[in-house]
Design a protein around this motif. Structure first.
Motif, PDB file in Angstrom:
ATOM      1  N   LEU A 490       0.829  -1.209   0.000  1.00 42.01           N
ATOM      2  CA  LEU A 490       0.000   0.000   0.000  1.00 42.01           C
ATOM      3  C   LEU A 490       0.859   1.254   0.000  1.00 42.01           C
ATOM      4  O   LEU A 490       1.808   1.370   0.787  1.00 42.01           O
ATOM      5  N   ILE A 491       0.510   2.186  -0.866  1.00 41.57           N
ATOM      6  CA  ILE A 491       1.209   3.472  -0.914  1.00 41.57           C
ATOM      7  C   ILE A 491       0.221   4.595  -0.617  1.00 41.57           C
ATOM      8  O   ILE A 491      -0.984   4.467  -0.859  1.00 41.57           O
ATOM      9  N   GLU A 492       0.728   5.681  -0.085  1.00 33.55           N
ATOM     10  CA  GLU A 492      -0.098   6.849   0.221  1.00 33.55           C
ATOM     11  C   GLU A 492      -0.449   7.593  -1.075  1.00 33.55           C
ATOM     12  O   GLU A 492       0.401   7.855  -1.906  1.00 33.55           O
ATOM     13  N   GLU A 493      -1.734   7.891  -1.220  1.00 34.18           N
ATOM     14  CA  GLU A 493      -2.177   8.787  -2.286  1.00 34.18           C
ATOM     15  C   GLU A 493      -3.292   9.645  -1.700  1.00 34.18           C
ATOM     16  O   GLU A 493      -4.461   9.237  -1.665  1.00 34.18           O
ATOM     17  N   GLY A 494      -2.920  10.832  -1.208  1.00 38.86           N
ATOM     18  CA  GLY A 494      -3.878  11.664  -0.506  1.00 38.86           C
ATOM     19  C   GLY A 494      -4.326  10.981   0.764  1.00 38.86           C
ATOM     20  O   GLY A 494      -3.503  10.525   1.575  1.00 38.86           O
ATOM     21  N   ASP A 495      -5.634  10.883   0.938  1.00 38.25           N
ATOM     22  CA  ASP A 495      -6.182  10.236   2.126  1.00 38.25           C
ATOM     23  C   ASP A 495      -6.260   8.725   1.984  1.00 38.25           C
ATOM     24  O   ASP A 495      -6.637   8.034   2.941  1.00 38.25           O
ATOM     25  N   HIS A 496      -5.899   8.212   0.826  1.00 38.15           N
ATOM     26  CA  HIS A 496      -6.124   6.802   0.557  1.00 38.15           C
ATOM     27  C   HIS A 496      -4.820   5.997   0.563  1.00 38.15           C
ATOM     28  O   HIS A 496      -3.722   6.539   0.396  1.00 38.15           O
ATOM     29  N   LEU A 497      -4.998   4.680   0.734  1.00 39.23           N
ATOM     30  CA  LEU A 497      -3.899   3.727   0.627  1.00 39.23           C
ATOM     31  C   LEU A 497      -4.199   2.821  -0.557  1.00 39.23           C
ATOM     32  O   LEU A 497      -5.241   2.153  -0.580  1.00 39.23           O
ATOM     33  N   LEU A 498      -3.292   2.786  -1.528  1.00 40.69           N
ATOM     34  CA  LEU A 498      -3.542   2.068  -2.771  1.00 40.69           C
ATOM     35  C   LEU A 498      -2.475   1.015  -3.013  1.00 40.69           C
ATOM     36  O   LEU A 498      -1.292   1.235  -2.761  1.00 40.69           O
ATOM     37  N   VAL A 499      -2.931  -0.126  -3.554  1.00 43.02           N
ATOM     38  CA  VAL A 499      -2.021  -1.227  -3.892  1.00 43.02           C
ATOM     39  C   VAL A 499      -1.162  -0.825  -5.087  1.00 43.02           C
ATOM     40  O   VAL A 499      -1.664  -0.318  -6.097  1.00 43.02           O
ATOM     41  N   GLN A 500       0.146  -1.067  -4.949  1.00 48.02           N
ATOM     42  CA  GLN A 500       1.072  -0.863  -6.055  1.00 48.02           C
ATOM     43  C   GLN A 500       2.125  -1.979  -6.035  1.00 48.02           C
ATOM     44  O   GLN A 500       2.720  -2.226  -4.983  1.00 48.02           O
ATOM     45  N   PRO A 501       2.329  -2.681  -7.157  1.00 45.24           N
ATOM     46  CA  PRO A 501       1.638  -2.565  -8.436  1.00 45.24           C
ATOM     47  C   PRO A 501       0.279  -3.257  -8.386  1.00 45.24           C
ATOM     48  O   PRO A 501       0.046  -4.158  -7.590  1.00 45.24           O
ATOM     49  N   SER A 502      -0.592  -2.841  -9.277  1.00 46.35           N
ATOM     50  CA  SER A 502      -1.962  -3.346  -9.292  1.00 46.35           C
ATOM     51  C   SER A 502      -2.393  -3.560 -10.736  1.00 46.35           C
ATOM     52  O   SER A 502      -1.964  -2.838 -11.631  1.00 46.35           O
ATOM     53  N   ALA A 503      -3.230  -4.570 -10.947  1.00 43.39           N
ATOM     54  CA  ALA A 503      -3.738  -4.855 -12.288  1.00 43.39           C
ATOM     55  C   ALA A 503      -5.120  -5.472 -12.174  1.00 43.39           C
ATOM     56  O   ALA A 503      -5.467  -6.067 -11.146  1.00 43.39           O
TER      57      ALA A 503
END
Length: 798
Positions: A490-503
């Protein structure tokens, strides 16, 4: 009113069907011969045999499978054993055909021919008449005795004569690395077929023994001929030097199996034990074993058993005469195939179950973790066959150490600063492709959500069985490890935590569609590697939610769980786009702005099914999911139609679920009722089996809902033996699309919550008809306490 069941409805959880139905596939002719394509297909597989795929009848016991063709001149029985692998495809190896068994009868001009597959008994039968003599052949594969049995008899003495001639297929391979060695040697009443495949040091063997009454038996060099006997039985055991263990996955290819180890002694012991029991005892043991499993569930719509041979029944359905008996039969066929391809001590059911006549099997015949192997087991617990999933649990235990290594490799590649040196500190992961020998890490067209897709199965098994020991020893460590891996992606993107890499699995994009957006195309230039796809975000949410639930159940207080609690609300897994759709990618605007509009995968709807994130507590998400399915369309590959059916059921859209089911049968089903991607993939059969159960019973929203997605076409019917979460066995009867009675058996006890229309008008009674105290919550939920083993009935009216 005509009733489907004995009146009155059984008050306990055992709906009493007046006459249990015998479910058969049958034809009045043998399977056609050919055509066979010997050249490799575009996907690298060969040879393609339409008679095998469309017409042969499959039998199996989870260890091995066989396909019966029913020929009268030279019978063909094709044998598969799940652990015989060659170089296959994609560097993973691949399942390959084990043996061809020929029985030379020389019967040409026959009358009154019939071949059938009895689903209740798990026995294929061929009968016909020649010169006034009626011949009968029975075929079954026994799980308790681990043998294939062929019983040949006639209605007149001294009339049975044939030659048994097994053959090793593909000795002359198109691929140098797949050229197997082997020989077939007969002596007395035994034949040994044995050899080696170089790819994994795979030593294989099948042993045949022929038992006969009266007449004569003579062995040739590689055949056995019986002449003028009253009855004969061929008993077959097959296997390789494969053993399921962590070493198989951890060791390099040339060390996975011991080339000096052979299965001969083990197979000899299996055959000795089977022969000592005798043909009649072998059959009875098989009937007891198979029948106990198959007989657990009854489902009958308001239909009559069709008098038509199966291919004609299917053809009429395709031409618009939609006999709902075929829909009922397909459900039961799925249960039959699951019993035949996945048992407690076997390998799991693969992409083709337990069956492959190929040298190079499509997609390896293995375990594909971006939907296919999960679909194989979606309905297992619901249709009262939880034991069949134990095969996957054992497989998971074996590959788990390698999956931990794959997690470290994955993080080293993508998040090297987050790699832990602590044992288990990186969790575990699994990519799309896997076999009994190898697993992959995520990459290419599928993100790490494949691991959460898998732990959802592990969680569901507990929810249905309430097996506390399993929860402690398997499910909780698996869920905790998967969350650890997810947290590190999970990486920080604003207020969110997003999976990287993702497909988003397998959905191709164009450069124009992703221009200006973060990420890259994969090595094939078709699939977008980005951040935060709905597939990955959704399964992080599912796994994080489940691990917290289990930790509470077990009283766990691992400090890491606080991190999970903090991450969960920041995942932002479901976003609605400008077309009112569930977005597949965060960067998507209108539907279809990225990816194929009608792609087979609906990975962004996995949070609806098999996940629970999209549920009726959020009607906006439910509406968007329905709209997404409308936009995606129904006509696609077989298994993908099955996923759509299950999603429609979750949305309580019974008529739309039935519409997909009908289209699936009409477009993707062949005369032996196998279903096609194409080619044959068994996940379609299992997927629609799960879909039928999901239309009749749901339990993912803290209550057991009866008939949640009942279509108009099934306006009257009954079921018994379906299972709800909480380990409750449920029965129900309905008419005019309204529930008229139900029953529940509480296997584990505890609070039972039922969601039914007009709950205030219902009463709960015990087996003696005495009223049990129940509370009504709102308009449609009634709840009552149960103890383990208690049986109750739900009645309406006075």
């Amino acid at each position: 009113m005509k009733r489907l069941l004995i009146a009155p409805l059984c008050l306990v959880a055992c709906v009493a069907f007046a006459e249990p139905r015998v479910y058969e596939l049958w034809e009045s002719n043998p399977a056609p011969v050919g055509p066979v394509e010997t050249e490799p297909r575009k996907n690298g597989t060969f040879p393609y045999d339409q008679a095998w795929e469309y017409w042969s009848y499959p039998i199996g016991n989870g260890y091995m499978g066989a396909n019966v063709f029913g020929y009268t001149d030279v019978e063909r029985v094709q044998l598969t054993e799940k652990t015989l692998f060659n170089s296959g495809l994609y560097g993973l190896g691949g399942l390959t055909s084990f043996a061809e068994i020929k029985l030379r009868f020389g019967h040409d001009a026959v009358k009154n021919y019939r071949r059938s597959l009895n689903l209740n008994e798990g026995i294929a039968v061929v009968t016909y008449e020649v010169d006034g003599v009626t011949y009968t052949r029975e075929y079954f594969i026994s799980y308790p005795d681990q043998v294939l049995v062929m019983r040949i008899s006639a209605d007149q003495p001294a009339s049975v004569s044939f030659t048994l001639a097994p053959e090793i297929p593909y000795l002359s391979s198109l691929r140098e690395q797949d050229k197997r060695t082997g020989s077939v040697v007969a002596k007395d009443n035994r034949i040994i077929l044995s050899g080696s495949l170089p790819n994994e040091n795979n030593n294989y063997e099948a042993q045949f023994r022929v038992l006969h009454e009266g007449g004569q038996l003579k062995a040739g060099a590689d055949t056995i001929t019986v002449s003028k006997v009253d009855r004969a039985t061929v008993v077959i055991a097959a296997g390789t030097n494969y053993e399921l263990s962590s070493d198989v996955f951890l060791l390099p290819p040339n060390e996975k199996l011991d080339p000096a180890k052979f299965p001969h002694d083990r197979l000899n012991a299996i055959l000795d034990a089977a022969v000592a029991k005798g043909p009649d005892a072998l059959k009875q043991r098989h009937l007891d074993d198979h029948g106990e499993l198959f007989g657990r569930v009854a489902l009958k719509f308001d239909s009559e058993v069709s008098p038509l041979p199966t291919h004609q029944l299917l053809e009429e359905y395709k031409n618009g005469k939609t006999d709902i008996y075929l829909e009922e039969l397909m459900f039961h066929y799925g249960r039959y195939l699951l019993i035949a391809s996945s048992r407690e001590n076997t390998l799991p059911a693969g992409l083709q179950g337990s069956w492959s006549n190929y040298e190079i099997t499509p997609w390896t015949g293995g375990y594909w973790h971006n939907v296919n192997v999960q679909m194989n087991y979606w309905g297992a617990c619901a249709v009262n066959l939880a034991e069949t999933f134990e095969a996957y649990i054992n497989y998971f235990k074996a590959y788990h150490p390698e999956a931990q290594k794959k997690a470290a490799e994955f993080l080293t590649e993508h998040h090297p600063d987050r790699v832990s040196e602590e044992p288990g500190g990186n969790g575990w992961t699994i990519g799309t492709g896997a076999t009994p020998y190898k697993i992959n890490k995520p990459g290419g067209h599928s993100g790490p959500g494949t691991g959460g897709f898998t732990t959802k199965l592990l969680m569901d098994y507990y929810d249905y069985t309430l097996n506390r020991e399993y929860l402690e020893e398997v499910a909780y460590p698996a869920l905790l490890g998967m969350s650890r891996l997810f947290s590190k992606t999970l990486i920080e993107e604003g207020d969110h935590l997003l999976v990287q890499p993702s497909a988003s699995p397998e959905n191709p994009v164009t450069l124009e569609q992703i221009e200006g957006h973060p990420g890259r195309l994969d090595a094939k230039g078709r699939h977008w590697i980005t951040v935060g796809t709905t597939f990955d975000q959704g399964f992080v949410w599912e796994n994080h939610n489940d691990v917290l639930k289990v930790a509470d159940l077990l009283g766990k207080n691992d400090p890491y769980l606080n991190q999970v609690r903090a991450e969960l609300p920041r995942l932002d897994p479901i976003i609605i786009g400008e077309s009112g759709q569930i977005k597949e990618w965060r960067q998507e605007t209108t539907y279809g702005s990225i990816g194929e509009r009608h792609h087979r995968h609906i990975s962004h709807l996995c949070s609806l099914y098999p996940g629970i994130l999209i549920n009726s507590s959020n009607p906006e998400w439910m509406d968007a999911a329905s709209n997404t399915l409308d936009l995606r369309g129904d006509l696609t590959t077989g298994w993908a139609m099955a996923h759509r059916m299950n999603c429609r059921a979750r949305l309580k859209e019974g008529d739309k679920a039935h519409q997909v089911y009908s289209l699936f049968i009409a477009e993707k089903t062949v005369p032996n009722l196998w279903t096609l991607h194409p080619p044959f993939q068994i996940d379609g059969n299992f997927g629609v089996m799960a879909g039928v159960s999901e239309m009749l019973l749901q339990s993912h929203e803290a209550a057991i809902e009866l008939l949640p997605a009942l279509p108009a076409a099934w306006s009257k019917g009954a079921f018994d033996g379906l299972v709800a979460r909480g380990n409750f066995v449920v029965s129900a009867e309905w008419s005019d699309n309204k529930l008229i009675g139900a029953g529940v058996t509480a296997r584990s006890g505890g609070l039972c919550r039922l969601k039914i229309t007009s709950a205030k008008d219902a009463r709960v009674v015990d087996a003696s008809g005495n009223k049990i105290s129940a509370r009504v919550v709102g308009d449609d939920v009634m709840e009552f306490n149960t103890v383990a083993g208690q049986k109750v009935g739900i009645q309406f009216g006075k």
